[in-house]
Design an enzyme around this catalytic site. Structure first.
Site, short mmCIF file in Angstrom:
data_model
loop_
_atom_site.label_atom_id
_atom_site.label_comp_id
_atom_site.label_asym_id
_atom_site.label_seq_id
_atom_site.Cartn_x
_atom_site.Cartn_y
_atom_site.Cartn_z
N GLN A 7 -39.53 -12.78 -23.03
CA GLN A 7 -40.72 -12.32 -23.77
C GLN A 7 -40.85 -13.12 -25.07
OE1 GLN A 7 -40.71 -8.08 -24.52
NE2 GLN A 7 -42.78 -8.09 -25.39
N HIS A 25 -47.46 -6.86 -22.24
CA HIS A 25 -48.53 -7.50 -21.48
C HIS A 25 -48.06 -7.71 -20.05
CE1 HIS A 25 -46.07 -10.44 -23.66
NE2 HIS A 25 -46.16 -11.21 -22.59
P1 5GP Z 1 -44.45 -13.80 -22.71
O1 5GP Z 1 -43.72 -15.10 -22.82
O2 5GP Z 1 -44.29 -12.97 -23.96
O3 5GP Z 1 -44.17 -13.03 -21.46
O4 5GP Z 1 -45.97 -14.19 -22.56
C1 5GP Z 1 -46.81 -14.52 -23.61
C2 5GP Z 1 -47.97 -15.25 -23.02
O5 5GP Z 1 -49.01 -15.30 -23.96
C3 5GP Z 1 -47.65 -16.69 -22.61
O6 5GP Z 1 -47.91 -16.89 -21.23
C4 5GP Z 1 -48.57 -17.51 -23.48
O7 5GP Z 1 -49.08 -18.66 -22.86
C5 5GP Z 1 -49.66 -16.54 -23.85
N1 5GP Z 1 -50.27 -16.79 -25.14
C6 5GP Z 1 -49.63 -17.09 -26.29
N2 5GP Z 1 -50.51 -17.27 -27.28
C7 5GP Z 1 -51.75 -17.08 -26.74
C8 5GP Z 1 -53.07 -17.13 -27.28
O8 5GP Z 1 -53.31 -17.38 -28.46
N3 5GP Z 1 -54.10 -16.88 -26.41
C9 5GP Z 1 -53.88 -16.59 -25.10
N4 5GP Z 1 -54.95 -16.38 -24.35
N5 5GP Z 1 -52.65 -16.53 -24.57
C10 5GP Z 1 -51.59 -16.77 -25.37
#
Ligand code: 5GP
Length: 112
Positions: free
Chosen positions: A92, A98
């Site tokens: 994460q 999410h």
């Molecule tokens: P995690 O790594 O926490 O599971 O996922 C976070 C996700 O958020 C990643 O896939 C990353 O690409 C996405 N993300 C990060 N910053 C932004 C942003 O500013 N806009 C959008 N649309 N996605 C984002």
């Protein structure tokens, strides 16, 4: 603490929004890992899946229900994957829960 995703909910930073209601927001991931890759988030800021409580059970169901409905709308009837990375070992990076929805390519197992 306010995360990036709260800023997207509040329209302080732009995103390609797919769906919104009073409980959730869905938008395309900025760094897609598949031809279809969007996120479904609650408007309530919950940091990780470990932080949900009994009162969030309905909200979690709504996130999952929204994920499958939008996946179908995006043409992923043949299959898709939902992922909720949780905490550091889970990969994460944004601490506002999410659900990733990925589709339109063959997924592999085990994931990285
Ligand atoms: P995690 O790594 O926490 O599971 O996922 C976070 C996700 O958020 C990643 O896939 C990353 O690409 C996405 N993300 C990060 N910053 C932004 C942003 O500013 N806009 C959008 N649309 N996605 C984002």
């Amino acid at each position: 603490m306010e995360t990036l995703f709260t800023k997207i909910i509040n329209r302080e930073i732009p995103a390609r929004i797919l769906y919104e209601d009073d409980q959730v927001l869905a938008f395309h991931d900025i760094a897609p890992q598949a031809p279809v890759h969007f996120l479904v988030i609650p408007k309530k800021p919950i940091a990780t899946l470990n932080d949900v409580t009994e009162e969030d059970k309905g909200l979690l169901g709504h996130i999952l229900f929204t994920a499958q409905r939008l996946a179908k709308e995006q043409g992923c009837e043949d299959g898709f994957r939902v992922v909720m990375n949780t905490n550091e070992n889970g990969g994460q990076t944004v601490y506002h829960i999410h659900m990733h929805v990925l589709g339109k390519r063959q997924m592999t197992w085990p994931p990285g």
